[in-house]
Design an enzyme around this catalytic site. Structure first.
Site, PDB file in Angstrom:
ATOM      1  N   GLU A 185      77.649 -58.493  13.979  1.00  0.00           N
ATOM      2  CA  GLU A 185      77.146 -57.622  14.901  1.00  0.00           C
ATOM      3  C   GLU A 185      75.868 -58.147  15.684  1.00  0.00           C
ATOM      4  O   GLU A 185      74.736 -56.785  16.039  1.00  0.00           O
ATOM      5  CB  GLU A 185      76.848 -56.432  14.235  1.00  0.00           C
ATOM      6  CG  GLU A 185      75.526 -56.139  12.865  1.00  0.00           C
ATOM      7  CD  GLU A 185      75.847 -56.258  11.669  1.00  0.00           C
ATOM      8  OE1 GLU A 185      77.175 -56.888  11.644  1.00  0.00           O
ATOM      9  OE2 GLU A 185      75.057 -55.741  10.834  1.00  0.00           O
ATOM     10  N   GLU A 189      81.700 -53.758  14.277  1.00  0.00           N
ATOM     11  CA  GLU A 189      81.098 -54.569  14.952  1.00  0.00           C
ATOM     12  C   GLU A 189      80.627 -53.706  16.368  1.00  0.00           C
ATOM     13  O   GLU A 189      78.636 -53.445  16.299  1.00  0.00           O
ATOM     14  CB  GLU A 189      80.970 -55.958  15.388  1.00  0.00           C
ATOM     15  CG  GLU A 189      81.421 -56.665  14.382  1.00  0.00           C
ATOM     16  CD  GLU A 189      80.829 -56.956  13.616  1.00  0.00           C
ATOM     17  OE1 GLU A 189      79.879 -56.975  12.999  1.00  0.00           O
ATOM     18  OE2 GLU A 189      81.469 -57.088  12.619  1.00  0.00           O
TER      19      GLU A 189
HETATM   20 ZN   LIG Z   1      79.494 -54.569   8.767  1.00  0.00          ZN
END
Ligand SMILES: [Zn+2]
Length: 838
Positions: free
Chosen positions: A260, A292
């Site tokens: 992320e 994400e």
């Molecule tokens: Zn994650």
């Protein structure tokens, strides 16, 4: 390398405030190394005090603190001591760093398809220090300004926006908002790029040139999901996306599903498939995109203070990823996949010896945090949040989150901060709830108990909650109960009623009588946890169990079917029902299953149980039945659809009909609509290799025709799977001795090595695993070591002897924490398999 401890991190956070990172990377040097110069500006609360900065160089060239040159030789492992700090400090660290082939730090990959070189950075959990010198802990956030010097033909992207692409190959990126070190990233190489925009946010998609056609094919779907999820999250959170662009890069040999990084999410590039995939796999990609994106708020805007609260990242991202996928994209049955697939991961993890609370009170170091990236931090935590929403109500839940974002924007937070916000928004005290759901490990089992009157009406229906004896914690559950009857027209099973009840062990000791059902006609099927609101194993009453094989094909609701399949799989996993019952259920009901995610999951888990729980003498007959069920599904599935592909894969991996398999490779007798494309060809070849019906010449020929990275991985798996002593020995040496092989090629080799059909051939490697794996693990990075140890575990050696070897290994005191955890958990799975065989 010592892992940063919670105590050391807290001390350093109390002393330091980091004001900025300026990172300059030169990627134009020789292949093995890059140059890294980081300038860190920071304040110290106590002038004169000392601390340390992390860096893991191939060669440390220089350290300068407040204008004074320090001795590079003072570097102690990965820590460089800093003494005599001023109130305001400037630290410059200049180093040569090594590229990695393990997916951690700055990973370097040469594409076998065209010889092009690609780099990407993976900083989590504590690998930023492999790229630049930093205070590598999540609560010392600071704005990052990245400059990269790269070969002129390359494209470079970082967390922040950059100006126009430079002629000189020097890329300067805009300063970011404050970032945690573990999400600082970049990608560099001759990446193929597509750009778009949504709601004022620039969007970008990156992939290797050799995958550009696949990106072109899928870009519209990926961008559509991206736009839908952005809109939905904006509405839910009431806070704008907090960074200046949203790029998504599909990168090679990535360890996780995705990461992320703010402004530049990295995904494993298997998400740009070259061959046909099922709709369940497209749903998975959409879910990861949404997951994400949820992290941009949970983790990136507000960051955990320490890894104790990993769940504030992963549980929330899993919950909102699934929710947003279901609510905003065409994949509206994401909760069904969650119920069967993701929750099975959570249930399994929570029953293993290594289980831990969703929110542990103290995670001692970053290494333990890495091990906690498991089914508990993701799936159990998300289920617990779903339960919280059922209990608090959605409005109060979302209002609390908005408060939490506002209070901790671009900062750090803890469980206590979140609970305070939710208590304010809901007017409820969550202390008791958090204690049993977040601070206690293990799970409950909810059983239905039914007593019937002579007239077939209910005398009493009760839900009885239990807990494992070693951890006897009962919990409040808000839970649904579904009553299903045969349709009067005889065309299926319909929901008569779904009631929602609160199980409150403080009131009834764990046995809750459903008074409303007393006197009602008995349902054909009674389903506890209908709607899947809570996290608990369930067991049906005996009458409902008997009804399941006939009921499953008649039941229209895919979530209800998923829950019934989950119950059946779990009861067999626990040894409460024989594998033969499951095989019979698969034969009876799977050919009628229309939800491809369910088909894939049931096949994979049934196959695993069959391979491990059945004695070698009875396994072949059961496998043949499974292959037969796949063949029937293949016959009825619409040509060219997901169901057909899932059935074909299931059949390929289970059949022993080598003549038909070989025929498929030559295009003979292939079902209409089924493309025997690159990936399916390799699946066929792997099965032929396992069965000894294809060898090195066939593998080499296939690889010569398929120069892709996927082809190289499949070839490694096939080679390791050959029933040949020399092939096994070669594969084993790669697993325990080789460090030049990339993370992904090692995994591919480990995947092929153990085959249930080859027990005699691999018998001697059972002992070798326990003798050689500790030293092998020490020469690898933790992530790769744990993956190899897990995939390379002798999972089919179901015997008391294997367990004795595991016990002897665990008695040693020199195991890495990761290896110890792998062995503890794998051994527990073997314990179950052994018990089931008895
Ligand atoms: Zn994650």
């Amino acid at each position: 390398m010592p892992s940063l401890t919670r105590v050391a991190a807290a001390e350093r956070a109390a002393l330091l405030t980091v004001e900025s990172y300026d990172i300059e990377l030169d990627l134009t040097g020789p292949a093995e190394r890059f140059r890294s110069t980081s300038t860190v500006r920071f304040r110290a609360a106590t002038p004169g005090a000392g601390t340390f900065v992390e860096v893991r160089p191939a060669r440390l060239l220089g350290v300068r603190l407040n204008g004074a040159d320090l001795d590079p030789a003072a570097l102690d492992d990965n820590q460089y001591p800093l003494t005599g700090l001023a109130a305001e400090n400037t630290l410059v660290v200049d180093a040569e760093m090594a590229y990695s082939n393990s997916g951690e730090g700055l990973h370097r990959f040469v594409d076998p398809a065209d010889g092009e070189t690609y780099l990407y950075a993976m900083s989590g959990m504590d690998n930023a220090q492999r790229i630049f010198a930093c205070f590598d802990q999540p609560d010392l956030k600071a704005p990052v300004t990245l400059t990269v010097v790269a070969p002129p033909e390359w494209t470079v992207a970082g967390n922040g926006r950059h100006g126009t692409a430079p002629d000189s190959g020097r890329w300067v990126f805009a300063p970011t908002p404050p970032l945690a070190t573990y999400v600082v990233t970049l990608v560099a190489g001759p990446y193929s790029v597509r750009r778009a925009e949504h709601d004022g946010i620039p969007l970008g998609l990156y992939c290797r040139r050799s995958l550009a056609d696949h990106l072109d094919r899928d870009a519209e779907e990926i961008l559509t999901v991206t736009r839908q999820c952005l809109d939905r999250l904006h509405r839910l959170f009431g806070v704008r996306y907090p960074f200046d662009k949203y790029d998504q890069a599909f990168v090679p040999e990535f360890n996780m599903g995705a990461m992320e990084n703010p402004g530049l999410v990295t995904f494993r590039d298997e998400f740009l498939p070259r061959s046909a995939v099922t709709d369940a796999e497209r749903e998975r990609r959409a879910n990861v995109i949404a997951h994400e994106m949820s992290h941009m708020w949970f983790g990136d805007l507000v960051t955990l203070r320490w890894w104790d609260d990993l769940w504030l990242n992963e549980s929330f991202a899993e919950y909102f990823g699934t929710r947003v996928t279901a609510e905003a994209t065409r994949f509206d049955r994401a909760w069904t996949t969650f119920a069967l697939h993701r929750k099975a991961w959570g249930y399994a993890a929570d029953q293993r010896p290594s289980t831990h609370p969703v929110a542990p009170a103290e995670v001692v170091d970053a290494a333990e945090a890495l091990a906690n990236l498991d089914g508990i931090s993701y799936a159990k935590g998300a289920s617990v949040l779903r339960q919280l929403v059922a209990w608090l109500g959605d409005d109060a839940f979302l209002a609390g989150l908005r408060e939490y974002f506002a209070a901790h924007r671009f900062g750090n937070a803890t469980l206590a901060d979140l609970l305070a916000a939710l208590a304010t928004s809901s007017g409820r005290d969550l202390t008791g709830w958090a204690q049993v759901w977040l601070r206690q490990p293990r799970l409950n089992t909810v059983r239905t108990e039914v007593r019937l009157r002579d007239d077939g009406h209910y005398a009493e229906v009760a839900l009885v909650q239990s807990a494992p004896p070693e951890h006897p914690v009962l919990r409040p559950h808000r839970i649904g109960v579904g009553l299903y009857d045969s349709d009067p027209a005889g065309t299926g099973l319909r929901l008569r009623d779904r009631i929602e009840v609160d199980l409150d062990p403080a009131v009834d000791g764990g046995r809750t009588v459903l008074d409303g059902l007393t006197g009602q006609p008995a349902a054909r099927l009674l389903l506890p946890n209908d709607g899947d609101l809570t996290f608990a194993k369930v067991r049906l009453d005996a009458g409902s169990v008997a009804a399941v094989p006939a009921a499953l094909p008649e039941l229209a609701d895919p979530l209800a079917r998923a829950l019934l399949w989950a119950e059946a799989l779990d009861a067999v996993t626990d040894g409460e029902r024989p594998v033969a019952d499951l095989v019979a259920l698969v034969v009876a009901a799977l050919p009628a299953e229309t939800e491809v995610a369910v088909v894939q999951d049931v096949l994979a888990r049934a196959r695993n149980l069959l391979d491990r729980y059945l004695d070698p003498e009875v396994r072949p007959a059961a496998l043949e039945q499974l292959a037969g069920a796949c063949a029937r599904l293949l016959a009825v599935a619409p040509p060219g659809g997901s169901g057909q592909l899932a059935a074909a894969r299931g059949w390929i991996s289970a059949t022993v009909d080598t003549a038909r398999l070989t025929g498929w490779l030559a295009g003979k007798d292939v079902p209409d609509g089924l493309a025997v494309d690159a990936e399916l060809r390799w699946a066929v070849l792997r099965r032929l290799a396992v069965l000894g019906a294809a060898g090195e010449p066939e593998i080499a020929a296939e690889q010569a025709a398929d120069r892709s990275a996927s082809g190289a991985e499949w070839a490694a798996t096939c080679r390791a799977a050959l029933p040949d002593p020399a092939a096994k020995e070669h594969a084993w040496r790669l697993l325990v001795g080789e460090t030049s092989l990339s993370n992904r090629l090692l995994e591919a080799t480990a995947r092929g090595f153990w085959q249930p059909e080859q027990a005699g051939l691999t018998d001697s490697y059972v002992e070798r695993y326990f003798a050689e794996m500790p030293a092998a693990a020490r020469q690898r990075t933790p992530w790769v070591a744990d993956r190899v140890a897990g995939l390379g575990y002798p999972r089919y050696a179901v015997s008391a002897r294997t367990r004795e070897l595991a016990a002897a290994l665990l008695a040693r005191d020199d195991l890495s924490p990761g290896l110890r955890r792998v062995v503890v958990d794998e051994d527990d799975d073997l314990r179950r398999a052994l018990a089931a065989r008895r």
